[in-house]
Scaffold this motif. Structure first.
Motif, PDB file in Angstrom:
ATOM      1  N   ALA A 132       0.829  -1.203   0.000  1.00  0.00           N
ATOM      2  CA  ALA A 132       0.000   0.000   0.000  1.00  0.00           C
ATOM      3  C   ALA A 132       0.866   1.256   0.000  1.00  0.00           C
ATOM      4  N   LYS A 133       0.275   2.348  -0.498  1.00  0.00           N
ATOM      5  CA  LYS A 133       0.951   3.650  -0.527  1.00  0.00           C
ATOM      6  C   LYS A 133       0.014   4.706   0.048  1.00  0.00           C
ATOM      7  N   PRO A 134      -0.368   4.530   1.309  1.00  0.00           N
ATOM      8  CA  PRO A 134      -1.402   5.388   1.876  1.00  0.00           C
ATOM      9  C   PRO A 134      -0.871   6.743   2.337  1.00  0.00           C
ATOM     10  N   ILE A 135      -1.822   7.633   2.620  1.00  0.00           N
ATOM     11  CA  ILE A 135      -1.516   8.937   3.201  1.00  0.00           C
ATOM     12  C   ILE A 135      -2.340   9.103   4.471  1.00  0.00           C
ATOM     13  N   ASP A 136      -1.970  10.106   5.279  1.00  0.00           N
ATOM     14  CA  ASP A 136      -2.819  10.524   6.390  1.00  0.00           C
ATOM     15  C   ASP A 136      -3.867  11.495   5.859  1.00  0.00           C
ATOM     16  N   ASP A 137      -5.142  11.251   6.171  1.00  0.00           N
ATOM     17  CA  ASP A 137      -6.183  12.211   5.805  1.00  0.00           C
ATOM     18  C   ASP A 137      -7.282  12.164   6.855  1.00  0.00           C
ATOM     19  N   VAL A 138      -8.402  12.833   6.576  1.00  0.00           N
ATOM     20  CA  VAL A 138      -9.447  12.956   7.593  1.00  0.00           C
ATOM     21  C   VAL A 138     -10.101  11.618   7.912  1.00  0.00           C
ATOM     22  N   ARG A 139      -9.975  10.635   7.026  1.00  0.00           N
ATOM     23  CA  ARG A 139     -10.616   9.344   7.259  1.00  0.00           C
ATOM     24  C   ARG A 139      -9.725   8.346   7.975  1.00  0.00           C
ATOM     25  N   GLY A 140      -8.422   8.573   7.987  1.00  0.00           N
ATOM     26  CA  GLY A 140      -7.537   7.625   8.657  1.00  0.00           C
ATOM     27  C   GLY A 140      -6.085   7.932   8.381  1.00  0.00           C
ATOM     28  N   THR A 141      -5.215   7.394   9.226  1.00  0.00           N
ATOM     29  CA  THR A 141      -3.784   7.602   9.040  1.00  0.00           C
ATOM     30  C   THR A 141      -3.208   6.542   8.108  1.00  0.00           C
ATOM     31  N   ALA A 142      -2.035   6.808   7.612  1.00  0.00           N
ATOM     32  CA  ALA A 142      -1.356   5.833   6.756  1.00  0.00           C
ATOM     33  C   ALA A 142      -1.067   4.545   7.530  1.00  0.00           C
ATOM     34  N   ASP A 143      -0.614   4.675   8.774  1.00  0.00           N
ATOM     35  CA  ASP A 143      -0.308   3.492   9.577  1.00  0.00           C
ATOM     36  C   ASP A 143      -1.559   2.649   9.820  1.00  0.00           C
ATOM     37  N   TYR A 144      -2.667   3.323  10.079  1.00  0.00           N
ATOM     38  CA  TYR A 144      -3.905   2.572  10.308  1.00  0.00           C
ATOM     39  C   TYR A 144      -4.308   1.816   9.046  1.00  0.00           C
ATOM     40  N   ARG A 145      -4.188   2.462   7.904  1.00  0.00           N
ATOM     41  CA  ARG A 145      -4.568   1.806   6.658  1.00  0.00           C
ATOM     42  C   ARG A 145      -3.716   0.562   6.411  1.00  0.00           C
ATOM     43  N   ARG A 146      -2.419   0.670   6.628  1.00  0.00           N
ATOM     44  CA  ARG A 146      -1.552  -0.506   6.424  1.00  0.00           C
ATOM     45  C   ARG A 146      -1.949  -1.640   7.368  1.00  0.00           C
ATOM     46  N   HIS A 147      -2.204  -1.277   8.624  1.00  0.00           N
ATOM     47  CA  HIS A 147      -2.605  -2.299   9.593  1.00  0.00           C
ATOM     48  C   HIS A 147      -3.936  -2.932   9.199  1.00  0.00           C
ATOM     49  N   ALA A 148      -4.921  -2.095   8.845  1.00  0.00           N
ATOM     50  CA  ALA A 148      -6.235  -2.610   8.479  1.00  0.00           C
ATOM     51  C   ALA A 148      -6.155  -3.511   7.252  1.00  0.00           C
ATOM     52  N   LEU A 149      -5.353  -3.139   6.284  1.00  0.00           N
ATOM     53  CA  LEU A 149      -5.199  -3.966   5.091  1.00  0.00           C
ATOM     54  C   LEU A 149      -4.593  -5.324   5.433  1.00  0.00           C
ATOM     55  N   SER A 150      -3.617  -5.346   6.330  1.00  0.00           N
ATOM     56  CA  SER A 150      -3.028  -6.616   6.742  1.00  0.00           C
ATOM     57  C   SER A 150      -4.070  -7.522   7.382  1.00  0.00           C
ATOM     58  N   VAL A 151      -4.911  -6.930   8.229  1.00  0.00           N
ATOM     59  CA  VAL A 151      -5.964  -7.709   8.885  1.00  0.00           C
ATOM     60  C   VAL A 151      -6.988  -8.197   7.865  1.00  0.00           C
ATOM     61  N   MET A 152      -7.429  -7.305   6.974  1.00  0.00           N
ATOM     62  CA  MET A 152      -8.407  -7.706   5.959  1.00  0.00           C
ATOM     63  C   MET A 152      -7.857  -8.785   5.040  1.00  0.00           C
ATOM     64  N   ALA A 153      -6.576  -8.682   4.698  1.00  0.00           N
ATOM     65  CA  ALA A 153      -5.970  -9.696   3.833  1.00  0.00           C
ATOM     66  C   ALA A 153      -5.999 -11.058   4.503  1.00  0.00           C
ATOM     67  N   ARG A 154      -5.652 -11.118   5.784  1.00  0.00           N
ATOM     68  CA  ARG A 154      -5.678 -12.391   6.498  1.00  0.00           C
ATOM     69  C   ARG A 154      -7.096 -12.944   6.593  1.00  0.00           C
ATOM     70  N   ARG A 155      -8.041 -12.068   6.907  1.00  0.00           N
ATOM     71  CA  ARG A 155      -9.416 -12.539   7.092  1.00  0.00           C
ATOM     72  C   ARG A 155     -10.036 -13.019   5.781  1.00  0.00           C
ATOM     73  N   THR A 156      -9.889 -12.220   4.733  1.00  0.00           N
ATOM     74  CA  THR A 156     -10.485 -12.641   3.452  1.00  0.00           C
ATOM     75  C   THR A 156      -9.823 -13.915   2.937  1.00  0.00           C
ATOM     76  N   LEU A 157      -8.511 -14.034   3.144  1.00  0.00           N
ATOM     77  CA  LEU A 157      -7.835 -15.277   2.759  1.00  0.00           C
ATOM     78  C   LEU A 157      -8.393 -16.447   3.546  1.00  0.00           C
ATOM     79  N   GLY A 158      -8.608 -16.263   4.850  1.00  0.00           N
ATOM     80  CA  GLY A 158      -9.159 -17.343   5.670  1.00  0.00           C
ATOM     81  C   GLY A 158     -10.528 -17.784   5.183  1.00  0.00           C
ATOM     82  N   TRP A 159     -11.385 -16.814   4.867  1.00  0.00           N
ATOM     83  CA  TRP A 159     -12.726 -17.154   4.360  1.00  0.00           C
ATOM     84  C   TRP A 159     -12.626 -17.895   3.026  1.00  0.00           C
ATOM     85  N   ALA A 160     -11.784 -17.380   2.157  1.00  0.00           N
ATOM     86  CA  ALA A 160     -11.650 -17.983   0.827  1.00  0.00           C
ATOM     87  C   ALA A 160     -11.074 -19.391   0.921  1.00  0.00           C
TER      88      ALA A 160
END
Length: 290
Positions: free
Chosen positions: A251-279
């Motif tokens: 990911a190449k995120p930025i900090d903005d009003v909806r979330g920080t770059a660090d949060y986006r990277r963390h959230a993507l890691s979690v979503m990747a693990r979860r969606t992979l688990g479901w699949a």
């Protein structure tokens, strides 16, 4: 502002050639918002609603599905959740029922916002975009070559999006999205994964975490090489965590009003693990049932 309303697709292409600055509109779910808030007031609007061929879905002899650029999200949800599950799941997260009735995948592609919900699923499914101009005819663009920059795509000034081509799913597909609330929200970040069982490859797509939608190539290639396609079984935790780490790193995120770059990277890691688990659970269950 001029309002251009062609009587046919051929006339729409001709008007776009004559007025390349004209902004195409179908559902209007993005264009009208920008106009209402004075973000963008185009010199001309090109209404594509009279071009009824854009609302058609054609199933090809080789199995591919050709979605007209005017097909609304609600039709994808209702009719194609079995063959295009990732895109159908993404379509369910788009706005409200009214927006899903009017909004289209073609509109997401035309706007090319990195936060568009359809983009990660289109990347994961290896979509191909069909575009056309009056002067040069039809051109097919791989989804990886379509996104150029923030709200910029690879269309030439006289081209319009006619359709999106997709292979029906040969394995499980999932989409996940994080927002500041549960509905009618722009994604803080989003992710889609597809297990292409026929080729034993993995597709993935990241949304709202870079200037364009992103394919995490290293992550999907790593996963494809290390999944136990033959036997299924329990998903290795270390494999899932490494996949998540590689997705976050892509990911190449930025900090903005909806979330920080660090949060986006963390959230993507979690979503990747979860969606992979479901699949993977679905893939293993399908193999046991076969």
């Amino acid at each position: 502002m001029d309002f251009l309303q062609p009587g046919s697709w051929a006339e729409a292409l001709q008007l776009k050639a004559e007025r390349p600055e004209a902004v195409p509109i179908q559902g209007g779910t993005d264009v009208m918002v920008e106009m209402n808030f004075d973000v963008h007031r185009p010199d001309a609007i090109l209404d594509l609603n009279p071009c009824r061929e854009l609302f058609q879905v054609q199933e090809q002899a080789d199995g591919r599905i050709r979605l007209g650029s005017g097909v609304p999200f609600v039709k994808i949800i209702n009719r194609y959740q079995d063959r295009l599950p990732g895109l159908a799941q993404a379509s369910r997260t788009v706005g409200s029922p009214q927006i899903r009735n009017r909004g289209t995948v073609g509109g997401n592609l035309g706007g090319a916002s990195p936060a568009g919900d359809a983009h990660p699923a289109l990347l994961a499914a290896n979509a191909v975009v069909e575009v056309e101009s009056a002067a040069r005819g039809t051109r097919m663009i791989d989804i990886d070559d379509f996104y150029v920059w923030v709200k910029k795509n690879s269309l030439e000034p006289d081209e319009l999006i006619r359709a999106v081509w997709l292979q029906p799913a040969s394995g499980p597909q999932y989409f996940s999205k994080v927002g500041t609330r549960n509905a009618m929200v722009i994604a803080v970040c989003s992710f889609s994964v597809a297990l292409h069982a026929d080729s034993r490859t993995v597709g993935a797509g990241i949304g709202s975490a870079g200037p364009t939608p992103i394919r995490p190539t290293e992550a999907q290639d790593f996963l494809a090489a290390n999944l136990d396609w033959d036997n299924g079984g329990a998903l290795n935790d270390e494999l899932a965590h490494e996949f998540g780490r590689l997705v976050g790193a892509a990911a190449k995120p930025i900090d903005d009003v909806r979330g920080t770059a660090d949060y986006r990277r963390h959230a993507l890691s979690v979503m990747a693990r979860r969606t992979l688990g479901w699949a993977w659970n679905d893939y293993t269950a399908e193999r046991r049932a076969a």
